[in-house]
Design a protein around this motif. Structure first.
Motif, PDB file in Angstrom:
ATOM      1  N   TYR A   1      65.777 -41.868   4.612  1.00 48.22           N
ATOM      2  CA  TYR A   1      65.362 -40.581   4.773  1.00 48.22           C
ATOM      3  C   TYR A   1      64.035 -40.008   5.102  1.00 48.22           C
ATOM      4  O   TYR A   1      63.524 -39.423   6.040  1.00 48.22           O
ATOM      5  CB  TYR A   1      65.952 -39.616   3.467  1.00 48.22           C
TER       6      TYR A   1
ATOM      7  N   LYS B   1      63.274 -41.021   8.863  1.00 45.31           N
ATOM      8  CA  LYS B   1      64.063 -40.106   9.730  1.00 45.31           C
ATOM      9  C   LYS B   1      63.137 -38.779   9.728  1.00 45.31           C
ATOM     10  O   LYS B   1      63.080 -37.905  10.702  1.00 45.31           O
ATOM     11  CB  LYS B   1      65.274 -39.795   9.290  1.00 45.31           C
ATOM     12  N   GLU B   2      62.589 -38.173   8.530  1.00 46.44           N
ATOM     13  CA  GLU B   2      61.830 -37.067   8.526  1.00 46.44           C
ATOM     14  C   GLU B   2      60.545 -37.258   9.221  1.00 46.44           C
ATOM     15  O   GLU B   2      60.102 -36.118   9.841  1.00 46.44           O
ATOM     16  CB  GLU B   2      61.486 -36.757   6.835  1.00 46.44           C
TER      17      GLU B   2
ATOM     18  N   THR C   1      60.001 -39.313  11.507  1.00 46.06           N
ATOM     19  CA  THR C   1      60.202 -39.138  13.126  1.00 46.06           C
ATOM     20  C   THR C   1      61.031 -37.900  13.695  1.00 46.06           C
ATOM     21  O   THR C   1      61.523 -38.091  14.880  1.00 46.06           O
ATOM     22  CB  THR C   1      60.957 -40.620  13.360  1.00 46.06           C
TER      23      THR C   1
ATOM     24  N   TYR D   1      64.094 -37.000  13.094  1.00 46.60           N
ATOM     25  CA  TYR D   1      65.411 -37.448  13.361  1.00 46.60           C
ATOM     26  C   TYR D   1      65.506 -37.595  14.872  1.00 46.60           C
ATOM     27  O   TYR D   1      66.556 -37.267  15.392  1.00 46.60           O
ATOM     28  CB  TYR D   1      66.355 -36.386  12.910  1.00 46.60           C
TER      29      TYR D   1
ATOM     30  N   LYS E   1      65.013 -40.739  16.478  1.00 44.68           N
ATOM     31  CA  LYS E   1      65.295 -42.292  16.896  1.00 44.68           C
ATOM     32  C   LYS E   1      66.289 -42.874  15.644  1.00 44.68           C
ATOM     33  O   LYS E   1      65.982 -42.251  14.429  1.00 44.68           O
ATOM     34  CB  LYS E   1      64.078 -42.955  16.743  1.00 44.68           C
TER      35      LYS E   1
ATOM     36  N   VAL F   1      67.339 -45.328  12.840  1.00 42.14           N
ATOM     37  CA  VAL F   1      66.852 -46.214  11.802  1.00 42.14           C
ATOM     38  C   VAL F   1      67.833 -47.365  11.483  1.00 42.14           C
ATOM     39  O   VAL F   1      68.983 -47.378  11.228  1.00 42.14           O
ATOM     40  CB  VAL F   1      66.741 -45.538  10.546  1.00 42.14           C
TER      41      VAL F   1
ATOM     42  N   ASP G   1      71.624 -46.284  10.635  1.00 41.51           N
ATOM     43  CA  ASP G   1      72.489 -45.864  11.982  1.00 41.51           C
ATOM     44  C   ASP G   1      72.708 -47.376  12.723  1.00 41.51           C
ATOM     45  O   ASP G   1      73.741 -47.552  13.580  1.00 41.51           O
ATOM     46  CB  ASP G   1      71.553 -45.345  13.355  1.00 41.51           C
TER      47      ASP G   1
END
Length: 505
Positions: A299, A302-303, A305, A307, A309, A311, A334
């Motif tokens: 999380y 993703k924060e 970047t 969301y 790309k 992970v 992912d």
């Protein structure tokens, strides 16, 4: 008393009639095997120091040097083999942990060699890849549960579902994680350039991202490992994807160690650590002790970047790998990368390399089956790693359930590696696993890039040939289709885990 109490691993022989005392071997050997006796004006060699890298023999202008495996043998003993006796001698002499480079070299069954592929005949004609298009494009990342479409007044259809970030590969082969520091600048640079040229991706490993490699970042996957070397917001955002390294096939449950002598000024700046200090990666991430902790790190990345790309979570192939992979997917990964026990490394305790972990073939089959059974297979792509030696291994892995594969050792061999397994010494005579400035320049980055690109092109053409022979025109149609595989000389238990039938069924 002779050191190690035994003969050397290799016997180096010099033909005096051919040798012209040019001293090429003296200059080329980083292990000081060859020495020029100025008084006698002769080149002499010490076989005890030879690691079998073949550099001197390959560059000898008169072919005066030959290298052979030492012929002196112990009394035959089915339990106490020569390797085990030598290992005891070495530890009795030094008292430390025995290290090895590259992957597991034990004579255990290679299951890829016990699987064969299907071929088309009359009722399902084959496809000629020279005349008909063959699709190898692969997308890695989370897929939606369902697709919703929009249709305008003119009947034009568009996709209404917002897709998660994907990696687009022109071929289902990527370069595995090899950090700058464990391999040289030229080797790292060549991998990045070849990935861009081939339309695929190279993994930077846990060593950070050298500033010179930033122009190739759209084709690079960066790692977040326990040491957090080089990790900052820019590092995460510049790359195509981020991989959280939990485990490595060559040393499951073991941390990393880059010796201080390899940490020069550039490696120091890239890893953000002091120069000439050991770079230690602890075995565990000290903020991950559960799947919930892993979810928090995914999380956070993703924060950081926005969301944009995918992970990936990289795990070792161990006994409960299917459950671990399921947890990683449910935690938000992912992509799940699974590294089998034959995976390479710059350095690993030999006892760990040879006795811990399971083959990638069994791990891959178990993970794919588990995710399908739980109905979450589409939520993450699977990348398999651990000594893929040929295009045949790659296509069998895809039929077994992989979306794509990582290659590491094969890439190093393409650049010139001779698998002498002494990467941890930093004295790679081929300029690959070293930071010695006199050695690193031996690897021409332009030549290495071309060889890597050629390897991917050759394997991709072979994959198309095999797909055509099966009557398949897209790699997507083969993925997870185990009906195209049959086993030879495998036990019923092996066949059951792999989820394939025996040849003849």
């Amino acid at each position: 008393m002779r050191k190690w109490l035994v003969e050397p691993d290799f016997i180096l022989t010099r033909d005096p009639d051919r040798c012209i005392n040019c001293q090429v071997c003296v200059r080329q050997c980083a292990n000081d095997v060859h020495v020029h006796d100025e008084e006698a004006d002769l080149v002499q060699s010490d076989s005890e120091k030879c690691v079998g890298c073949h550099r001197c023999a390959a560059l000898c202008p008169t072919q005066a040097i030959s290298i052979e495996k030492a012929s002196l043998e112990f009394r035959p003993n089915g339990n106490w083999t020569a390797d085990r006796i030598r290992a005891v001698y070495k530890q009795a002499e030094g008292g430390g942990i025995l290290l090895s480079g590259m992957g597991n070299d034990q004579t255990l069954p290679v299951l890829w060699d016990h699987m064969v592929l299907n071929a088309s005949q009359v009722t399902n004609p084959s496809i000629d890849p020279l005349r008909e298009p063959m699709e190898l494009v692969t997308y890695l990342g989370r897929k939606p549960d369902r697709l919703e479409l929009n249709r305008d007044a003119n009947g034009k259809v568009s996709l209404a579902t917002e897709l998660a970030p994907q990696l687009r590969l022109e071929t289902p082969i990527m370069f595995s994680a090899m950090s700058y520091g464990s391999i040289s600048y030229n080797a790292s640079f060549s991998l990045a350039r070849a990935a861009q040229a081939a339309g695929t991706f190279a993994n930077t490993g846990e060593g950070g991202l050298h500033k010179d490699f930033r122009p190739y970042a759209k084709n690079l996957i960066v790692q977040v490992a326990s040491g957090r070397f080089g990790v900052d917001p820019d590092y995460l955002n510049v790359a195509a994807a981020v991989e959280i390294k939990i485990g490595q096939g060559a040393k499951p449950g073991i941390g990393g160690h880059l010796p201080a002598e390899k940490v020069d000024a550039q490696v120091s700046a890239t890893r953000m650590i002091p120069e000439r200090t050991d770079a230690l990666s602890p075995a565990p991430h000290h903020d991950i002790y559960s799947i919930e902790d892993l979810r928090q790190l995914i999380y956070g990345i993703k924060e950081a970047t926005q969301y944009t790309k995918p992970v990936c979570v990289k795990i070792s192939a161990v006994h409960n790998v299917a459950a671990i992979a399921s947890g990683a997917v449910r935690a938000g990964a992912d992509i799940v990368a699974i590294d089998g026990f034959r995976g390479g490394t710059g350095a690993a305790p030999t006892v760990i390399r040879d006795n811990v972990g399971i083959p990638i073939e069994l791990a891959l089959a178990a993970v794919d089956a588990r995710l399908r059974d739980e109905g979450i297979r589409h939520q993450a792509s699977i990348v398999a790693a651990g000594s893929f030696r040929s295009s045949a291994d790659v296509i069998k892995a895809i039929a077994l359930g992989a979306d794509a594969v990582y290659i590491g050792t094969a890439a190093l061999v393409a650049m010139g590696c001779h698998l002498c397994q002494k990467c941890y010494t930093g004295k790679c005579n081929w300029g690959i696993a070293t930071q010695d400035p006199m050695l690193t320049k031996r690897l021409n980055a332009d030549v290495a890039t071309r060889r890597l690109s050629n390897l991917l092109r050759g394997w991709s053409l072979e994959i198309k040939e095999m797909l055509g022979g099966m009557g398949i025109n897209a790699i997507e149609s083969l993925r997870g289709n185990r009906e195209h595989l049959r086993g030879i000389a495998l036990s019923d238990r092996d066949l059951n885990i792999l989820g394939i039938k025996a040849a003849g069924e």
